[in-house]
Design an enzyme around this catalytic site. Structure first.
Site, mmCIF file in Angstrom:
data_model
loop_
_atom_site.group_PDB
_atom_site.id
_atom_site.type_symbol
_atom_site.label_atom_id
_atom_site.label_comp_id
_atom_site.label_asym_id
_atom_site.label_seq_id
_atom_site.Cartn_x
_atom_site.Cartn_y
_atom_site.Cartn_z
ATOM 1 N N SER A 164 -5.901 -2.491 -1.659
ATOM 2 C CA SER A 164 -6.886 -3.580 -1.730
ATOM 3 C C SER A 164 -8.246 -3.021 -2.124
ATOM 4 C CB SER A 164 -6.996 -4.287 -0.384
ATOM 5 O OG SER A 164 -8.150 -5.097 -0.402
ATOM 6 N N HIS A 224 -4.515 -4.916 -5.469
ATOM 7 C CA HIS A 224 -4.718 -6.154 -4.709
ATOM 8 C C HIS A 224 -6.197 -6.554 -4.781
ATOM 9 C CE1 HIS A 224 -3.513 -9.023 -1.559
ATOM 10 N NE2 HIS A 224 -4.669 -8.774 -0.974
ATOM 11 N N ASP A 248 -8.944 -9.296 -3.603
ATOM 12 C CA ASP A 248 -9.220 -10.350 -2.623
ATOM 13 C C ASP A 248 -10.367 -11.225 -3.108
ATOM 14 O OD1 ASP A 248 -7.387 -9.747 -0.365
ATOM 15 O OD2 ASP A 248 -8.395 -7.807 -0.456
ATOM 16 N N MET A 275 -12.622 -14.250 -2.468
ATOM 17 C CA MET A 275 -13.053 -15.073 -1.331
ATOM 18 C C MET A 275 -14.227 -15.949 -1.763
ATOM 19 S SD MET A 275 -12.990 -12.289 1.734
ATOM 20 C CE MET A 275 -11.747 -10.990 1.824
ATOM 21 N N HIS A 296 -5.285 -12.313 -4.518
ATOM 22 C CA HIS A 296 -5.108 -13.047 -3.258
ATOM 23 C C HIS A 296 -6.303 -13.968 -3.113
ATOM 24 C CE1 HIS A 296 -5.033 -12.558 1.451
ATOM 25 N NE2 HIS A 296 -4.773 -13.789 1.071
ATOM 26 N N MET A 321 -8.427 -16.360 -1.257
ATOM 27 C CA MET A 321 -8.806 -16.945 0.034
ATOM 28 C C MET A 321 -9.914 -17.943 -0.263
ATOM 29 S SD MET A 321 -8.574 -13.391 2.060
ATOM 30 C CE MET A 321 -8.463 -12.557 0.489
ATOM 31 N N MET A 339 -0.203 -12.684 6.482
ATOM 32 C CA MET A 339 -1.444 -12.035 6.908
ATOM 33 C C MET A 339 -1.233 -11.406 8.282
ATOM 34 S SD MET A 339 -3.793 -12.311 4.559
ATOM 35 C CE MET A 339 -4.989 -11.435 5.552
ATOM 36 N N GLY A 399 -10.479 -12.395 5.595
ATOM 37 C CA GLY A 399 -11.928 -12.422 5.358
ATOM 38 C C GLY A 399 -12.558 -11.046 5.256
ATOM 39 N N GLY A 448 -10.591 -3.642 7.091
ATOM 40 C CA GLY A 448 -10.857 -2.778 8.242
ATOM 41 C C GLY A 448 -10.613 -3.408 9.604
ATOM 42 N N ASP A 498 -0.313 -8.022 4.680
ATOM 43 C CA ASP A 498 -1.700 -7.689 4.318
ATOM 44 C C ASP A 498 -2.579 -7.720 5.562
ATOM 45 O OD1 ASP A 498 -4.173 -7.443 3.118
ATOM 46 O OD2 ASP A 498 -4.116 -9.383 2.093
ATOM 47 N N GLY A 513 -4.661 -4.419 8.028
ATOM 48 C CA GLY A 513 -4.477 -3.380 9.040
ATOM 49 C C GLY A 513 -3.244 -2.512 8.842
#
Ligand code: DX5
Ligand code: ZN
Length: 217
Positions: A8, A33, A35, A37, A66, A68, A138, A143, A146, A176, A178
């Protein structure tokens, strides 16, 4: 099914994105990946089409976006020329799922749906599982990179793998949030075959991402 690792970019160094992408180009069999948002569906704002267009010119890997966002329908149109391989939207954000999936299938090689940690698999009817190429589960609340892995998602992976096996569906199971070398083994044994990892890969102090990716594999 082989396992794909999808680093990511959210955890990459944005000030040297070109160099980061070149580092990833030295590693085989990755997806990248991305993200996206909108600061509405999730409380964060990342990058959009102009940045993705630039990423496409550098990366040799398949781009896995992805979304969001509250209105993925709008993004389906505006991102259609970026050259994305996969377009994943959040089930929770949409009312007319079947209509959007049909539209996305005409625009992108691969279409995914994503479920938040608290969204049960039972909200998705069987005929939809048969239409998608990827299901993203998820394992953090979306959002931010880490965050700590939510272990309950492993049961969801097992349940989804069972549905896939029973109906001989072809979708990939992507997890996706952690993901590290500590939980990747359980996830793969449970049926996941596409793992997104951000902070675990990009926090490697010497930028030796290959080592971290090997550990996940
Ligand atoms: C979170 C994003 C993830 C995130 C993963 O909302 O969807 O892709 O970047 O980052 P890590 O691996 O650090 O949890
Ligand atoms: Zn993501």
């Amino acid at each position: 099914m082989s396992v794909t690792i999808s680093p990511s970019l959210l955890s990459a160094d944005f000030l040297e994105l070109k160099v980061e992408l070149e580092r990833l180009n030295k590693i085989d069999d990755l997806w990248i990946h991305l993200d996206v948002m909108d600061s509405h569906f999730v409380p964060n704002l990342t990058f959009g089409e102009p940045v993705l267009n630039k990423i496409k010119t550098i990366s040799k890997h398949k781009l896995d976006a992805h979304f969001m966002v509250t209105n993925p329908d709008l993004f389906a149109e505006s991102f259609k020329d970026v050259g994305l391989h996969n377009f994943t939207f959040h089930w929770e954000a949409v009312t007319h799922h079947d209509r959007l999936i049909s539209k996305l299938k005409s625009l992108y090689p691969s279409v995914g749906i994503s479920l938040n940690p608290s969204t049960p698999l039972s909200v998705v009817p069987d005929y939809i599982w048969g239409k998608v190429d990827l299901v993203l589960l998820m394992s953090v609340n979306p959002g931010f990179g880490g965050q700590k892995f939510i272990p309950e998602v492993v049961d969801k992976v097992i349940e989804l793998d069972k549905i896939r096996f029973e109906h001989q569906f072809k979708f990939q199971i992507q997890v996706d949030g952690g993901v590290t070398d500590q939980n990747a083994g359980y996830l793969i044994q449970s049926g996941a075959n596409n793992l997104v990892a951000g902070s675990y890969i990009f926090s490697e102090p010497n930028k030796d991402y290959q080592t971290r990716i090997n550990k996940i594999r």
